[in-house]
Design an enzyme around this catalytic site. Structure first.
Site, short mmCIF file in Angstrom:
data_model
loop_
_atom_site.label_atom_id
_atom_site.label_comp_id
_atom_site.label_asym_id
_atom_site.label_seq_id
_atom_site.Cartn_x
_atom_site.Cartn_y
_atom_site.Cartn_z
N SER A 302 0.84 -1.20 0.00
CA SER A 302 0.00 0.00 0.00
C SER A 302 0.87 1.25 0.00
CB SER A 302 -0.88 0.02 1.25
OG SER A 302 -0.12 0.36 2.39
N ASP A 303 0.33 2.34 -0.53
CA ASP A 303 0.97 3.62 -0.27
C ASP A 303 0.88 3.88 1.23
OD1 ASP A 303 2.19 6.07 -0.56
OD2 ASP A 303 0.96 6.68 -2.26
N CYS A 304 1.75 4.73 1.74
CA CYS A 304 1.91 4.83 3.19
C CYS A 304 0.64 5.32 3.89
CB CYS A 304 3.09 5.72 3.52
SG CYS A 304 4.64 4.89 3.13
#
Length: 779
Positions: A302-304
């Site tokens: 995932s993106d952060c």
């Protein structure tokens, strides 16, 4: 990549709490940076590890993964779902931070990489948008190989990880996007070719076992992600409404190329929703497409804080545990940051997700680490184990950074051949502008610490006596020092103005509001040009394009160069072009629109194709037919090139089965899959186009040959579409033959309204520059 609201709230903790948090992290979560790095399965240092199957390099990878997963408790397994993976000391596994970045050089943006006295910096190449302007696939890969060499060298001394969340392969759809600088531009073909080449350079499996990786690349941000912060529309809550035609025709191709052709080790899902669903919780996008259709050999990250975002910002789930469960069940393997690790145990206890799903996710993560040799002990005497600080910032690497910048720089205007400047004829040079002595501006975002900087002023001054006036104190330029700048210009033989933007105008979380040069830059440029007695060269440093119609039409501004964010050697490359040591060959990878375009087009409209009923003009050169300041592919040289067609078919007949309905009735198109795709063109589904390219000018130069097609106007097809490109270098009066292989079913097909690929029947127009060739496809 980026930080969510939760992370920003964490950063706003009191100073006492922050100090306590730092103390706790220091004692409980060691960094990758350490004087004596600890490697997993280091049997030499701990012989007892030899009995663990996952440490046995003689076993098959899947057996090693199964062995490791079987030895972990549920709590330990959950520790491997987040980017700051807990170590398991009883198994000889040290902590590992997955988050490292290598967009255009090893970066310390992620927590997995650090610079120190051992390695104080790394080679900083041009920002991606400028490298893409070179249209040189071999250069893309060469940069990737250097970056991965420096990354491995840093890993070997404990300063970096092995998993790098690069490249960014989103389409530069809107000129205001602050992250457009990170991308290879607006065209799916260019972006796909860049993605594959850079990934291959980073992973560098050539000559080695294809299941072994030098470092693991990651293509991001999946998918239809290109709004960060525009008129209070935030990426965390934005719902990208995308029709299937645009999805399959524009947004997905680079990601598909990454996985299918580049064999990338990871894909990162984005913050935004697509058609109502967060991408990191969409099983169709993750399990269905990435792992199902494209067969990803690796992990999905995932993106952060994306999992946190779908709960706290998007309110997609009612509880944190539901967010964790939905993302894992959709196919997410790794959560950047800590949210999944915090809530996964409760999700299991609540029956929202079972341990099998967790096993599946961490197995994908472990399999990637195995391919990297993470579980093979000390890397000495193993592939890449001899790399170290000596291999970072080498003379050769820094020269490649200079060459990359040279190849990308785009010459947009050159009245009366005023460039290159003659160092013998020009005795005094005025260097003016807020970016004239820039350092950090040159490297754009997602940068590390460069080996060194050479500013434009320093680069120019190495060739000729140069005097400097900033004209503006910064790029925002609320007030311009016109008197000083004009006085300098009036007393100099030539003027170079270095203007443009920096990360205060465009970057992650910051989209632009207009296409004008910021602040008083236009006034400064115009007034200086009025009094200049010699050539006036405008150098624009930026990620996105501008409406500089005024400069294009101003006879006093004799030359215009776009230099992107040219990296650590930007000043040297700019001087090389201005003084003719390098003949410019870069060409724009994105359209430069007039300001009127963005005044009527909201960033939030994701449609690529125009809509006559509303006046919506469409996007990119493929669908927008309106006025431009400069077009995709624009760029001139100090010499001239001509093209001549040698070979191309005029007719392609598709041999349909007797039962095919188009044999008995009129059809506009046929499917791009089926027996006819194996039977086209005398038993083959491809043909070749051969072109003679000649350097008709008086100096050596490089030239990009673009092959475009204009398909029949059905299925709302593009105005034109890039089939391929080749870069050639030719001496004075030298010529060469450039060959393009065209696959009828793949290259000449279009995506229809429901996302299916179709071969349009009728006349296709192939064109290279002004050269046009008609090709008829029939059944």
């Amino acid at each position: 990549m980026g930080y969510s609201r939760q992370t920003r709230r964490n950063r706003a903790l009191s100073s006492v709490s922050t100090l306590l948090l730092c103390f706790l992290l220091c004692i409980s979560e060691p960094s990758n940076a350490q004087s004596s790095p600890v490697f997993a399965c280091d049997i030499t240092g701990n012989p007892s590890l030899a009995g663990f199957g996952f440490c046995n390099t003689e076993l098959k990878a899947e057996d090693r993964v199964t062995d490791l997963v079987g030895r972990l408790t549920l709590e330990e397994k959950i520790g491997f779902l987040g980017s700051r993976a807990n170590g398991v000391s009883r198994l000889g596994i040290p902590p590992y931070n997955w988050w490292s970045e290598a967009l255009h050089g090893v970066s310390d943006v992620g927590h997995g990489t650090n610079f120190s006295g051992q390695v104080p910096g790394a080679t900083s190449f041009p920002q991606v948008i400028l490298t893409a302007a070179s249209f040189n696939v071999s250069l893309f890969e060469a940069i990737g190989k250097v970056v991965s060499t420096e990354a491995r060298a840093m890993y070997n001394v404990g300063l970096a990880g092995l998993t790098f969340w690069s490249p960014n392969v989103n389409i530069f759809r809107d000129p205001r996007w602050g992250r457009g600088q990170e991308t290879p531009g607006e065209d799916p073909t260019l972006t796909s070719k860049y993605a594959v080449a850079y990934v291959k350079g980073l992973q560098d499996t050539e000559g080695e076992d294809p299941n072994r990786l030098k470092v693991a690349a990651c293509c991001k941000h999946y998918t239809a992600y290109d709004v960060d912060n525009w008129q209070n529309v935030q990426r965390y809550t934005f719902d990208a409404v995308v029709n299937q035609q645009d999805m399959d025709d524009t947004f997905q191709p680079p990601f598909k190329s990454c996985v299918v052709d580049g064999n990338v080790a990871s894909v990162m899902c984005s913050y935004n929703k697509v058609n109502g669903k967060p991408t990191c919780a969409d099983p169709d996008l993750l399990s269905g497409v990435i792992r199902g259709q494209w067969k990803l050999n690796g992990y999905i990250v995932s993106d952060c804080d994306s999992v946190d975002v779908m709960y706290t910002s998007q309110h997609y789930t009612k509880t944190p545990e539901e967010a964790v469960a939905k993302s894992l069940l959709a196919g997410l393997d790794l959560n950047c940051d800590h949210f999944t690790g915090q809530h996964a145990m409760e999700a299991v206890k609540a029956g929202l997700v079972n341990e099998t799903a967790i096993d599946k996710a961490i197995s994908n993560n472990f399999a990637t680490l195995l391919r990297l040799g993470f579980f093979d002990g000390d890397p000495k005497n193993k592939p890449y184990g001899d790399l170290g600080p000596k291999d970072v910032c080498t003379v050769e690497n820094q020269e490649l950074a200079r060459e990359a910048a040279r190849q990308g720089i785009v010459l947009l205007k050159n009245s009366a051949a005023s460039l290159p400047l003659s160092s013998s004829a020009i005795k005094t040079l005025a260097v003016i502008g807020p970016n004239a002595n820039a350092t950090t501006t040159m490297i754009g975002n997602y940068h590390g610490i460069p080996c060194k900087y050479t500013t434009p002023l320093q680069g120019l001054a190495e060739t000729i006596s140069s005097r400097y006036e900033p004209g503006c104190s910064n790029v925002a330029c609320a007030e311009a020092d016109l008197d000083s700048a004009m006085a300098l210009a009036a007393s100099s033989d030539a003027v170079v103005l270095v203007m443009g933007e920096n990360l205060s105008i465009e970057q992650e979380s910051l989209d632009r509001v207009d296409l004008f040069l910021p602040g008083k830059q236009q006034e400064l440029l115009t007034q200086v040009a009025k009094v200049a007695k010699g050539p006036v060269v405008l150098v624009i440093m930026s990620g996105g394009g501008f409406d500089i119609t005024f400069a294009k039409n101003d006879d006093k501004i004799t030359s215009i160069l776009w230099v992107g964010y040219p990296g650590e050697a930007g000043g040297l490359a700019i001087a090389d072009v201005i003084f003719g040591r390098h003949n410019p060959s870069g060409q724009l990878p994105m359209t430069w629109y007039p300001q009127s375009y963005v005044e009527k087009v909201p960033m939030t409209n994701m449609n690529m194709r125009p809509d006559e009923s509303t006046g919506y003009p469409g996007r990119t050169y493929r669908f927008y037919a309106g006025e431009t300041v400069y077009a995709f592919g624009d760029g001139i040289s100090y010499t001239q090139f001509t093209h001549r067609l040698i070979k191309a078919p005029g007719l392609v007949s598709l041999r349909l089965d007797q039962s095919h309905p188009c044999r008995s009735s009129e059809c506009q198109s046929v499917d791009s899959i089926g027996p006819h795709c194996e039977n086209a063109v005398k038993g083959r589904s491809d043909f070749e186009v051969h072109l003679n390219v000649r350097n008709a000018g008086d100096r050596e130069g490089s030239h990009t040959v673009f092959l475009f097609t204009t398909p029949p106007a059905i299925h709302r097809s593009p105005i034109k579409h890039l089939l391929g490109f080749e870069k050639v270098r030719l001496g004075k009066n030298e010529e060469a033959v450039v060959r393009f292989k065209v696959d009828v079913c793949q290259d000449l097909s279009v995506v229809d309204e429901i996302g299916k690929r179709k071969i349009a029947l009728g006349q296709h127009l192939l064109h290279v520059g002004s050269l046009k060739h008609t090709l008829n496809i029939r059944v």
